[in-house]
Motif scaffolding. Structure first.
Motif, PDB file in Angstrom:
ATOM      1  N   GLY A  94      28.885  27.431  -1.571  1.00  0.00           N
ATOM      2  CA  GLY A  94      28.075  27.663  -2.936  1.00  0.00           C
ATOM      3  C   GLY A  94      27.049  26.678  -3.152  1.00  0.00           C
ATOM      4  O   GLY A  94      27.083  25.465  -2.279  1.00  0.00           O
ATOM      5  N   GLY A  95      26.032  27.089  -3.785  1.00  0.00           N
ATOM      6  CA  GLY A  95      24.816  26.040  -4.055  1.00  0.00           C
ATOM      7  C   GLY A  95      23.792  25.971  -3.218  1.00  0.00           C
ATOM      8  O   GLY A  95      23.514  26.999  -2.367  1.00  0.00           O
ATOM      9  N   GLU A  96      23.408  24.924  -2.873  1.00  0.00           N
ATOM     10  CA  GLU A  96      22.321  24.561  -2.066  1.00  0.00           C
ATOM     11  C   GLU A  96      22.805  23.770  -0.802  1.00  0.00           C
ATOM     12  O   GLU A  96      23.551  22.726  -0.768  1.00  0.00           O
ATOM     13  CB  GLU A  96      21.191  23.856  -2.606  1.00  0.00           C
ATOM     14  CG  GLU A  96      20.518  24.479  -3.898  1.00  0.00           C
ATOM     15  CD  GLU A  96      19.475  23.699  -4.664  1.00  0.00           C
ATOM     16  OE1 GLU A  96      19.095  22.470  -4.207  1.00  0.00           O
ATOM     17  OE2 GLU A  96      18.971  24.428  -5.573  1.00  0.00           O
ATOM     18  N   PHE A  97      22.104  24.328   0.297  1.00  0.00           N
ATOM     19  CA  PHE A  97      22.527  23.587   1.390  1.00  0.00           C
ATOM     20  C   PHE A  97      21.121  22.956   2.319  1.00  0.00           C
ATOM     21  O   PHE A  97      20.129  23.898   2.366  1.00  0.00           O
ATOM     22  CB  PHE A  97      23.244  24.380   2.699  1.00  0.00           C
ATOM     23  CG  PHE A  97      24.605  24.333   2.035  1.00  0.00           C
ATOM     24  CD1 PHE A  97      25.597  23.517   2.679  1.00  0.00           C
ATOM     25  CD2 PHE A  97      24.932  25.425   1.265  1.00  0.00           C
ATOM     26  CE1 PHE A  97      27.129  23.494   2.292  1.00  0.00           C
ATOM     27  CE2 PHE A  97      26.491  25.393   0.802  1.00  0.00           C
ATOM     28  CZ  PHE A  97      27.511  24.640   1.340  1.00  0.00           C
ATOM     29  N   LEU A 131      28.096  33.339   2.342  1.00  0.00           N
ATOM     30  CA  LEU A 131      27.023  32.797   1.693  1.00  0.00           C
ATOM     31  C   LEU A 131      26.790  33.469   0.286  1.00  0.00           C
ATOM     32  O   LEU A 131      25.768  33.077  -0.304  1.00  0.00           O
ATOM     33  CB  LEU A 131      25.768  32.738   2.661  1.00  0.00           C
ATOM     34  CG  LEU A 131      26.019  32.065   3.960  1.00  0.00           C
ATOM     35  CD1 LEU A 131      24.553  32.236   4.739  1.00  0.00           C
ATOM     36  CD2 LEU A 131      26.292  30.591   3.830  1.00  0.00           C
ATOM     37  N   GLY A 132      27.440  34.046  -0.057  1.00  0.00           N
ATOM     38  CA  GLY A 132      27.335  34.990  -1.372  1.00  0.00           C
ATOM     39  C   GLY A 132      26.877  34.121  -2.694  1.00  0.00           C
ATOM     40  O   GLY A 132      26.048  34.456  -3.369  1.00  0.00           O
ATOM     41  N   ALA A 133      27.386  32.768  -2.607  1.00  0.00           N
ATOM     42  CA  ALA A 133      27.010  31.876  -4.016  1.00  0.00           C
ATOM     43  C   ALA A 133      26.184  30.755  -3.628  1.00  0.00           C
ATOM     44  O   ALA A 133      25.946  29.976  -4.158  1.00  0.00           O
ATOM     45  CB  ALA A 133      28.450  31.443  -4.428  1.00  0.00           C
ATOM     46  N   PRO A 136      24.940  36.689   2.832  1.00  0.00           N
ATOM     47  CA  PRO A 136      23.626  36.329   2.246  1.00  0.00           C
ATOM     48  C   PRO A 136      22.843  37.202   1.398  1.00  0.00           C
ATOM     49  O   PRO A 136      22.961  38.195   1.439  1.00  0.00           O
ATOM     50  CB  PRO A 136      23.012  35.933   3.620  1.00  0.00           C
ATOM     51  CG  PRO A 136      23.096  37.023   4.417  1.00  0.00           C
ATOM     52  CD  PRO A 136      24.765  37.278   4.074  1.00  0.00           C
ATOM     53  N   ALA A 137      22.361  36.432   0.372  1.00  0.00           N
ATOM     54  CA  ALA A 137      21.367  37.233  -0.428  1.00  0.00           C
ATOM     55  C   ALA A 137      20.012  36.440  -0.713  1.00  0.00           C
ATOM     56  O   ALA A 137      20.097  35.213  -0.721  1.00  0.00           O
ATOM     57  CB  ALA A 137      22.155  37.530  -1.977  1.00  0.00           C
ATOM     58  N   GLY A 138      19.167  37.080  -1.305  1.00  0.00           N
ATOM     59  CA  GLY A 138      17.782  36.348  -1.782  1.00  0.00           C
ATOM     60  C   GLY A 138      17.327  35.496  -0.663  1.00  0.00           C
ATOM     61  O   GLY A 138      17.256  36.036   0.332  1.00  0.00           O
ATOM     62  N   MET A 139      17.025  34.266  -1.153  1.00  0.00           N
ATOM     63  CA  MET A 139      15.896  33.417  -0.236  1.00  0.00           C
ATOM     64  C   MET A 139      16.973  33.041   1.107  1.00  0.00           C
ATOM     65  O   MET A 139      16.406  33.198   1.990  1.00  0.00           O
ATOM     66  CB  MET A 139      15.749  32.118  -0.983  1.00  0.00           C
ATOM     67  CG  MET A 139      14.931  31.449  -0.304  1.00  0.00           C
ATOM     68  SD  MET A 139      15.160  30.342   0.944  1.00  0.00           S
ATOM     69  CE  MET A 139      16.216  29.049  -0.004  1.00  0.00           C
ATOM     70  N   PRO A 140      18.320  32.725   0.980  1.00  0.00           N
ATOM     71  CA  PRO A 140      18.924  32.282   2.083  1.00  0.00           C
ATOM     72  C   PRO A 140      18.827  33.729   3.085  1.00  0.00           C
ATOM     73  O   PRO A 140      18.882  33.287   4.146  1.00  0.00           O
ATOM     74  CB  PRO A 140      20.393  32.245   1.619  1.00  0.00           C
ATOM     75  CG  PRO A 140      20.331  31.674   0.234  1.00  0.00           C
ATOM     76  CD  PRO A 140      19.113  32.592  -0.229  1.00  0.00           C
ATOM     77  N   GLY A 159      20.422  42.691   7.096  1.00  0.00           N
ATOM     78  CA  GLY A 159      19.202  41.808   6.959  1.00  0.00           C
ATOM     79  C   GLY A 159      18.412  42.178   5.556  1.00  0.00           C
ATOM     80  O   GLY A 159      18.821  43.006   4.788  1.00  0.00           O
ATOM     81  N   PRO A 160      17.578  41.474   5.229  1.00  0.00           N
ATOM     82  CA  PRO A 160      17.075  41.655   3.674  1.00  0.00           C
ATOM     83  C   PRO A 160      15.969  42.753   3.736  1.00  0.00           C
ATOM     84  O   PRO A 160      15.755  43.079   4.841  1.00  0.00           O
ATOM     85  CB  PRO A 160      16.288  40.246   3.578  1.00  0.00           C
ATOM     86  CG  PRO A 160      15.850  39.596   4.846  1.00  0.00           C
ATOM     87  CD  PRO A 160      17.356  40.194   5.485  1.00  0.00           C
TER      88      PRO A 160
END
Length: 140
Positions: free
Chosen positions: A28-31, A58-60, A91-95, A116-117
């Motif tokens: 979760g958060g930023e990596f 990577l959902g969060a 994974p969602a959004g930017m990740p 994929g996105p």
């Protein structure tokens, strides 16, 4: 990483391994380069606990950079060296976009499910390109 009182890796929630050798690491958060070592430590701990399949959720996760993509690929290689499986899910959004743009998604994805996105379509009118003022530091 076994039992509710066992050692845990800070920053990565690690549920106990199931009886069938699977473990899901919920990140979760930023990596980025400052905390990517947490992902490596969690995967290595799961493998040393005997988990056959390690899933990183990577959902969060709200942010990853190129160094995180490299680390996820390294985790995949670590698992393969130990004849284990590692995959990334949700994974969602930017990740998701970063993984896809880097070309890493196909090596990290779960076999079925997320592909994929959605493609990003950017529309710019030709007139806007021709009449836009030059940005500072660039020559016209």
């Amino acid at each position: 990483m076994t039992g509710s009182d066992g050692p845990r890796v800070p920053g990565v929630v690690t549920p106990d391994a199931s009886a069938d050798g699977l473990v899901r690491l919920a990140a979760g958060g930023e990596f980025d380069r400052d905390n990517n070592h947490l992902l490596i430590a969690a995967v290595e701990a799961a493998i040393s606990d005997g988990c056959a399949t390690v899933t990183i959720d990577l959902g969060a996760v709200t942010f990853i950079d190129a160094s995180t993509v490299t680390v996820l690929l390294q985790c995949n290689e670590i698992a393969a060296r130990h004849r284990r499986t590692m995959r990334v899910v949700n994974p969602a959004g930017m990740p998701a976009l970063v993984l896809d743009t880097a070309g890493a998604w196909s090596r990290l994805a779960e076999p079925d499910g997320y592909t994929g996105p959605d493609p990003v379509v950017v529309c710019v009118r030709r007139e806007d390109l021709l009449t836009a003022p030059p940005r500072p530091g660039l020559r016209a």
